[in-house]
Design an enzyme around this catalytic site. Sequence first.
Site, PDB file in Angstrom:
ATOM      1  N   HIS A 435       0.844  -1.189   0.000  1.00 11.65           N
ATOM      2  CA  HIS A 435       0.000   0.000   0.000  1.00 11.65           C
ATOM      3  C   HIS A 435       0.888   1.250   0.000  1.00 11.65           C
ATOM      4  O   HIS A 435       0.871   2.038   0.950  1.00 11.65           O
ATOM      5  CB  HIS A 435      -0.900  -0.008   1.253  1.00 11.65           C
ATOM      6  CG  HIS A 435      -2.224   0.651   1.016  1.00 11.65           C
ATOM      7  ND1 HIS A 435      -3.084   0.963   2.041  1.00 11.65           N
ATOM      8  CD2 HIS A 435      -2.846   1.065  -0.112  1.00 11.65           C
ATOM      9  CE1 HIS A 435      -4.172   1.532   1.562  1.00 11.65           C
ATOM     10  NE2 HIS A 435      -4.048   1.583   0.254  1.00 11.65           N
ATOM     11  N   MET A 505      -2.210   6.938  -0.159  1.00 10.94           N
ATOM     12  CA  MET A 505      -1.807   5.540  -0.336  1.00 10.94           C
ATOM     13  C   MET A 505      -2.491   5.016  -1.579  1.00 10.94           C
ATOM     14  O   MET A 505      -3.662   5.331  -1.829  1.00 10.94           O
ATOM     15  CB  MET A 505      -2.220   4.720   0.880  1.00 10.94           C
ATOM     16  CG  MET A 505      -1.483   5.128   2.140  1.00 10.94           C
ATOM     17  SD  MET A 505      -2.110   4.333   3.606  1.00 10.94           S
ATOM     18  CE  MET A 505      -3.707   5.039   3.750  1.00 10.94           C
ATOM     19  N   PHE A 582       3.115   1.306   4.731  1.00 10.66           N
ATOM     20  CA  PHE A 582       2.736   1.111   6.130  1.00 10.66           C
ATOM     21  C   PHE A 582       1.813  -0.091   6.321  1.00 10.66           C
ATOM     22  O   PHE A 582       1.482  -0.426   7.447  1.00 10.66           O
ATOM     23  CB  PHE A 582       2.046   2.373   6.663  1.00 10.66           C
ATOM     24  CG  PHE A 582       2.925   3.598   6.565  1.00 10.66           C
ATOM     25  CD1 PHE A 582       3.964   3.773   7.461  1.00 10.66           C
ATOM     26  CD2 PHE A 582       2.734   4.530   5.572  1.00 10.66           C
ATOM     27  CE1 PHE A 582       4.783   4.884   7.378  1.00 10.66           C
ATOM     28  CE2 PHE A 582       3.553   5.642   5.477  1.00 10.66           C
ATOM     29  CZ  PHE A 582       4.586   5.826   6.384  1.00 10.66           C
ATOM     30  N   HIS A 583       1.429  -0.712   5.220  1.00 12.38           N
ATOM     31  CA  HIS A 583       0.440  -1.788   5.331  1.00 12.38           C
ATOM     32  C   HIS A 583       0.892  -3.018   4.556  1.00 12.38           C
ATOM     33  O   HIS A 583       0.274  -3.392   3.561  1.00 12.38           O
ATOM     34  CB  HIS A 583      -0.919  -1.316   4.809  1.00 12.38           C
ATOM     35  CG  HIS A 583      -1.418  -0.075   5.483  1.00 12.38           C
ATOM     36  ND1 HIS A 583      -2.122   0.902   4.823  1.00 12.38           N
ATOM     37  CD2 HIS A 583      -1.288   0.355   6.758  1.00 12.38           C
ATOM     38  CE1 HIS A 583      -2.419   1.877   5.672  1.00 12.38           C
ATOM     39  NE2 HIS A 583      -1.907   1.571   6.847  1.00 12.38           N
ATOM     40  N   PRO A 584       1.956  -3.676   4.973  1.00 13.04           N
ATOM     41  CA  PRO A 584       2.378  -4.890   4.249  1.00 13.04           C
ATOM     42  C   PRO A 584       1.354  -6.010   4.430  1.00 13.04           C
ATOM     43  O   PRO A 584       0.912  -6.277   5.553  1.00 13.04           O
ATOM     44  CB  PRO A 584       3.719  -5.255   4.896  1.00 13.04           C
ATOM     45  CG  PRO A 584       3.713  -4.589   6.228  1.00 13.04           C
ATOM     46  CD  PRO A 584       2.851  -3.372   6.095  1.00 13.04           C
TER      47      PRO A 584
END
Lengths: 646, 448
Positions: A435, A505, A582-584
């Site tokens: 993201h 994002m 920030f959102h793996p």
Amino acid sequence: MTPAPPGPASGRGPDRHRDSCPCHGVGPVPFPTRSAIGAAVGAVLGVEDPAEAERVAARLRALLTRLPWAARAGFHAGIGVLEATSWLVGGGPLAGLGPQRCDAVVRAVAARAEPVAFALKTMMIMARSADRWVPEPGETSRDPWLDCVPVTEWPRRSTADAVVVGSGAGGAVVALELARRGLRTVVVEEGRRFTTADFRGRPPVERFTELYRDGGATVALGRRPVLLPTACGVGGTTLVNSGTCYRTPEAVQDDWRRRWGLPWDLDPLLDEVERILRVAPQPLGVLGRNGELALLGAARLGWRAAPLRRNAPGCRGRGECVAGCPSGAKYGVHLSVLPGACAAGARIVTGARAERILVERGRAAGVVLSPSGAASALGGLPGTARTVWGLSGTDRTEILAPVVVVCAGALQTPLLLRRSGLGDHPHLGRNLRIHPAVSVAGVFDEPVTAWRGVLQSVGIEELHGEGVLIEATGGPPGLSSFVPPGVGRELRSVDGDRLAVLGAMVADGPRGRVYGRRRALLRYDLGPAEAIRLRRAIAAMAEVLFAAGAREVLTGLPGRPRAHSADLLAAVPLDGLHLAGFHPTGTARMGAPEAACPVDPGGRLRGVRGVWVADASVLPTCPTVNPQLTVMAMALAIARRLSGRA
Amino acid sequence: MTGTTRDGRPILLRLDAVVDGPLVPWGEVTARASGRLTVGGLADDVPVTGTIEIAPLTRRRIRYRLSSGDHRLDGWKSIDPRRPVRSMTTLPVTISSASGQIAAEGVLRFDLRRDLLPFLGGLRPGGDAGPDPLASRWRGRPGRLEVWYSTLSDPVSGAGVWIHHELVAPADGSPAYTHGWAAVFPADGPPVLGRFGPDPLRPGAHPFSAGEVTMGPATLTGRAGDLGWRLTRSGGGDVLYTFPAWAWRREILPAAQIVTAPAARFTGTVSYGGRRLDLDGAPGATARIYGHGNARTWGWLHADLGGGDVLEIVAAVSTRPGLNRLRPLPLLRLRVDGRDWPAGDPLLNAARFTARLGLPHWSVRGRVGDRRISVTVTLPPGQTLAVDYADPDGAPAVCHNSERASATVVVETRAGGRWRREREWRLDGTAHAEIGSRDAGAVRRSPP
């Protein structure tokens, strides 16, 4: 290295240079500092007060001690590049040059080795941020009770009905559900417990390096490096996220059902999670000027925008979410979910790294733990990390349990499964989506002070259909995702108080991969679709900022760092753009297609009995929004399937 | 094993284990364990029982689960192929209360020099003799001899009783038959012998049933000449493997003996010559023999030492060529407080004992570990029966038996560089003993 005390220069170095160098005969007085790092700080940040430069240098040294060796080595290499350039351009060490020459040196480095200058600048800004920090006033709230036991005090041999590896968004929900079902549940957490009291009284930058894995310096390598900070502590990344709670979009749920065969109807689960987290729209009173400008810009454009729904019922707008909420208002799982789990009987082992899952005759039998670096910090285990890792199998802690639920996050789950001999599925560790995020700042004539107010305050969803989600994101100085352009005097000229910051994002495809068994080696490359969305996002954010009254927009694009209109921004090349993720998600994808998904639609790891995965790694595709609620709802669904309730 | 808790208190764990299956590294075996546990301030030499799950390769784990009345001990060795010795000798354990509360946690270490021999000594093959240790093992094969015999002592009258049931399958292939005898050894007169059979074995629920004689799991009834008996048997304890359990199960040796009820109690009546013994809990035992036939020379002793303690000795010389030239091989089992000594394989331990067989006296001596034993047996000539019979191969044999034998048993331990008398038993007319031979001249006449 011991920092030299600031003050009048003495000895042979700078004075001799000042005496002999024609540039110092008249004009500005050179820096009377002898510390190489202090000189570099002065040059890169454009700080002319040597005392301030040395103060920042001292903080920087303290910061470096908490970073992994690779980051420290990189930093010192960067200082070496600066020094070498100083000798080439100025004929001497940086500490002996005057401000103008120093500025010339850092500009030369920025022109020819921009990543070096960027890295140095980022770390120095972080170190300097503590100067501007003001402690949270008022009394410390008392955190709910958690049954946390450091691994050094946990019995080396114990049994449980279920072991949950990881105490983040996924693990906490699984622990709550299993404990409520009467299972003796043990949660294994690599980090330590942080309380609200730990977050008060210390600048965010000091907390930051403790809270994040690798001091927050996790980087995915690729054609352009991507920063991927993940937290490590009881509560996982919910300790440090912004508290933004988006429900899983219906289109995403439809896609997961249709393409990936997921049987879940997430909506009732999302309702339940929202109730637990006390999710509500953020009141306008604490939004801050940054959020207000975002709302204003969007309104003038006629775009859909609103204060974000967050799990922070009593937020006072300190804007320090990324380093732990000092007010205890953000209702992370360590305050909202884990207390319930512990009340139902779950126990949390802290400072424990899950070395491997024990598998016997094709079924899970438990986990092997070893003290993590956090365990030695907790005390009770003398020695360095090296001696910790050197412990033999008999000294390690083992918990026997017929059920192991892996909730270690998208970057660590594949590693644990590989260490356990369960990494045979060809797609395990692949399909990493992050993201990707980018930030821009608008320069306003009025003071904005973006770090006052809610960190992530307003969502602009006009372009969500195109995979772009814009959120007003401030952040404390030095810890904001936006890094001002330029170095030296150009950097100093940027008045941070007058910047309004927006972040965006973009939905991405499976562009990354997690390698390794002990340490994650990450690779991520933007695809053409993501690049188009990023350019579109930058242009859109510029439009909002200009509509809100910005006189200039700092784009973060090296090719056009400053823009005075949004025109043509969507066509600017992204070369040199600094990205963060920030959102793996997605590294142990869940789904019906056996060949493409290591985890089946019920949450079981394929090829073994008793091992379940319930974290962000199971998300089949990018959820296109902040994924906290999605991960928790999915974990709840999996836990119910596990415990036989669904 | 010794160790310390996390807070420095000493732990001492002593265990004996009984393995029910073959102990192979690649298998998974659960052993029954019993012993004593001491944890400073928590448990003082309390008895513990439980299991040891031994799976060093398949699970890489040897797990101990023990419990006493108040505490549970759970711990396991995690076998690390890189550190085999260390991981096999380190046992982290958690001790919890009955309610599950953790009371102590620590690590026990197995000192190879100090603990290995006692451990191997305490590791015994299991007592699984099949579903019914009394059940007949004869499967129609010729050249087999199967014996069920019971002996008892009447504490009231001082008489001894011997009831012997045999199944003989001749080696020449002729039909198998049963026969046997009963004998009473009154305290005040010569022994009385009565024979029964031969009769064909009557198949049925009872292990032995032929003619008027029946031996069930808990009953013995029958007539033999002038003798009659109607007895019930109770108690007896665990099977005592005078011969190794593997030898009994796999029928590898020419013959093997086990005591199925080593400390039984008999109740009922035995009549002989117009007299009657009314028994009420008379101590005795029931034993089994199965094999190809009798030894060339043998001696046998069953001594009920009281309180469930027994001593069983079979010392024999094989009939096999070569082996028949050796000295008698004594197989000795002493059961005291439920623990069998010497631990380990009885056949291997036999080399540690020497037997001097003779009439009326014979003896067995030997040392295992830090203990030594001396047993002297006397068969009083006036109360000894000579019974002759034929082996499956047709060879005649004679046994000299007395259920009013005397025996002296002395156990000494080595401590402080000298031998110290640990236990001593003297049985006067309550020992059951026998000396037998196929060759009448082979039994040495010992001086009276």
